[in-house]
Design an enzyme around this catalytic site. Structure first.
Site, mmCIF file in Angstrom:
data_model
loop_
_atom_site.group_PDB
_atom_site.id
_atom_site.type_symbol
_atom_site.label_atom_id
_atom_site.label_comp_id
_atom_site.label_asym_id
_atom_site.label_seq_id
_atom_site.Cartn_x
_atom_site.Cartn_y
_atom_site.Cartn_z
ATOM 1 N N THR A 139 0.850 -1.196 0.000
ATOM 2 C CA THR A 139 0.000 0.000 0.000
ATOM 3 C C THR A 139 0.884 1.244 0.000
ATOM 4 O OG1 THR A 139 -1.806 -1.133 1.125
ATOM 5 C CG2 THR A 139 -1.758 1.267 1.306
ATOM 6 N N ARG A 148 -8.247 12.878 9.680
ATOM 7 C CA ARG A 148 -9.575 12.296 9.906
ATOM 8 C C ARG A 148 -10.250 13.025 11.073
ATOM 9 N NH1 ARG A 148 -6.789 6.360 9.160
ATOM 10 N NH2 ARG A 148 -6.023 6.828 7.070
ATOM 11 N N LYS A 235 -1.251 -1.167 -4.136
ATOM 12 C CA LYS A 235 -2.552 -0.618 -3.744
ATOM 13 C C LYS A 235 -2.432 0.876 -3.451
ATOM 14 C CE LYS A 235 -6.315 -1.327 -0.384
ATOM 15 N NZ LYS A 235 -6.383 0.030 0.213
ATOM 16 N N HIS A 259 -7.847 4.902 -0.598
ATOM 17 C CA HIS A 259 -7.862 4.547 0.819
ATOM 18 C C HIS A 259 -9.242 4.792 1.436
ATOM 19 C CE1 HIS A 259 -4.478 3.242 3.465
ATOM 20 N NE2 HIS A 259 -5.371 3.453 4.416
#
Length: 368
Positions: A139, A148, A235, A259
């Protein structure tokens, strides 16, 4: 679940525009029923990296599944195995990758990052190889922590802070609290615990953040390619140019991913980024997609644009939170039944028949 834990999974970065776009992008595509093609028998199996899967849906990596149900990662892996599909273990799992490897013989993928401590990256890759994982998922879009804001508003931390607000939130969720009563004091990042060192999650979380490497480059990807003998999946790509470079370096699979909208708010929806990447890859690597895949129809739409399969994250966590292994099994069964229904109504007998002619092109509305 307590609000802070729910929002930890449900939330995205900042205003959550990208999270919302991931879902809305599927609304913009319409399926084209072709009932006279005849599809009395339907087969949704696919072959990925040499393994035959019963459906084009894979369980993607989600950190700290053990916060949602005791032994959450192993429960999810067993459900995936029973459904005949693959499971990807998060680097930030509660259990160790070795424990998960012993939980099921089904296709298992392992997620790793590029770390500032290149020796630790090498160690995780080698552990995954020794444990018999079928593919490695590197990733690359987590080189800095996303902003966040739900977590900040909730005061979410690892481990949860036991202040008046969080205690009240936990106490009101008696089912979750009863299930987790023995687990909470032992929650940790299993893959980061070293012999002779602390397993306290608060210290491990700080170590993990310090290991993220914003200076990573293609040379790091090449180093992992040399280390890992099996299928290597990259990814977190949205750029066709980066996808083209990945193919040149011998990458076997690409996950078109932002993501889940948890990193860069303002990035494009993965479904919108998919077609250019499919075109530039030109069949030289398997292209997968995650982000916003909430129904079986979404899977079919992604496949129509060239994806080989979809990864799901949040939906399997909701199943896990409701009923553990049985809940994840139910979620996968919902996807299976919905994909089958869409295939039948669109006159599709096999996954190989799904293409861009499966979609209704809006320009045709003005055609006579």
């Amino acid at each position: 679940m307590p609000r802070s834990i729910f929002d930890f999974a449900d939330g995205g970065a900042e205003e959550e525009y990208t999270l919302q776009r991931n879902e809305r992008a599927f609304e913009e595509l319409e399926l084209l029923p072709q009932p006279l093609r005849g599809a009395a028998m339907r087969d949704q199996s696919v072959t990925l990296f040499g393994k035959r899967l019963s459906m084009p849906v894979v369980i993607g990596p989600t950190g700290l599944s053990g916060l949602f149900w005791p032994d959450g990662e192993c429960c999810t892996a067993r459900a995936a195995a029973a459904a005949g599909t693959a499971f990807c273990l998060s680097h930030g799992s509660v259990c160790t990758l070795e424990k998960l490897a012993g939980a099921t013989a089904a296709p298992k993928w392992m997620q790793v990052f590029i770390y500032t401590d290149k020796g630790f990256t090498r160690e995780l890759v080698q552990r995954a190889a020794s444990a018999g994982y079928d593919a490695l998922v590197l990733t690359v879009d987590n080189q800095l922590l996303g902003n966040r804001e739900r977590d900040k508003r909730n005061g979410f931390s690892i481990p949860p802070r036991l202040n008046a607000s969080t205690l009240a939130g936990m106490a009101s969720k008696t089912g979750w609290l009863w299930r987790m009563r023995k687990e909470l004091r032992h929650i940790t990042f299993g893959n980061y615990v070293k012999a002779g060192e602390t397993a306290r999650i608060s210290e491990l979380a700080g170590r993990m953040a310090s290991l993220l490497d914003p200076s990573m480059s293609w040379s790091d990807v090449e180093a992992v390619r040399k280390l890992w003998p099996g299928p290597l999946i990259l990814k977190g790509l949205l750029s066709p140019q980066e996808a083209a470079t990945a193919v040149k370096l011998g990458i076997d699979g690409i996950v078109v991913s932002n993501h889940g909208g948890r990193q860069l708010d303002g990035a494009p929806a993965t479904l919108e980024a998919l077609p250019p990447i499919v075109d530039v890859v030109a069949g030289n690597a398997a292209v997968l997609l995650d982000g916003g895949v909430r129904r079986g129809a979404d899977v079919v739409k992604a496949l129509a644009l060239g994806a080989k399969a979809c990864l799901i994250g949040r939906p399997q966590l909701w199943g896990l939170a409701v009923s553990g292994e049985a809940g994840v099994a139910h979620v996968l069964d919902l996807y299976r039944r919905e994909i089958d229904r869409v295939m039948g109504l669109c006159g599709i007998s096999s996954i190989a028949e799904i293409g861009r002619d499966t979609l209704f092109h809006k320009a045709s509305r003005s055609a006579p």
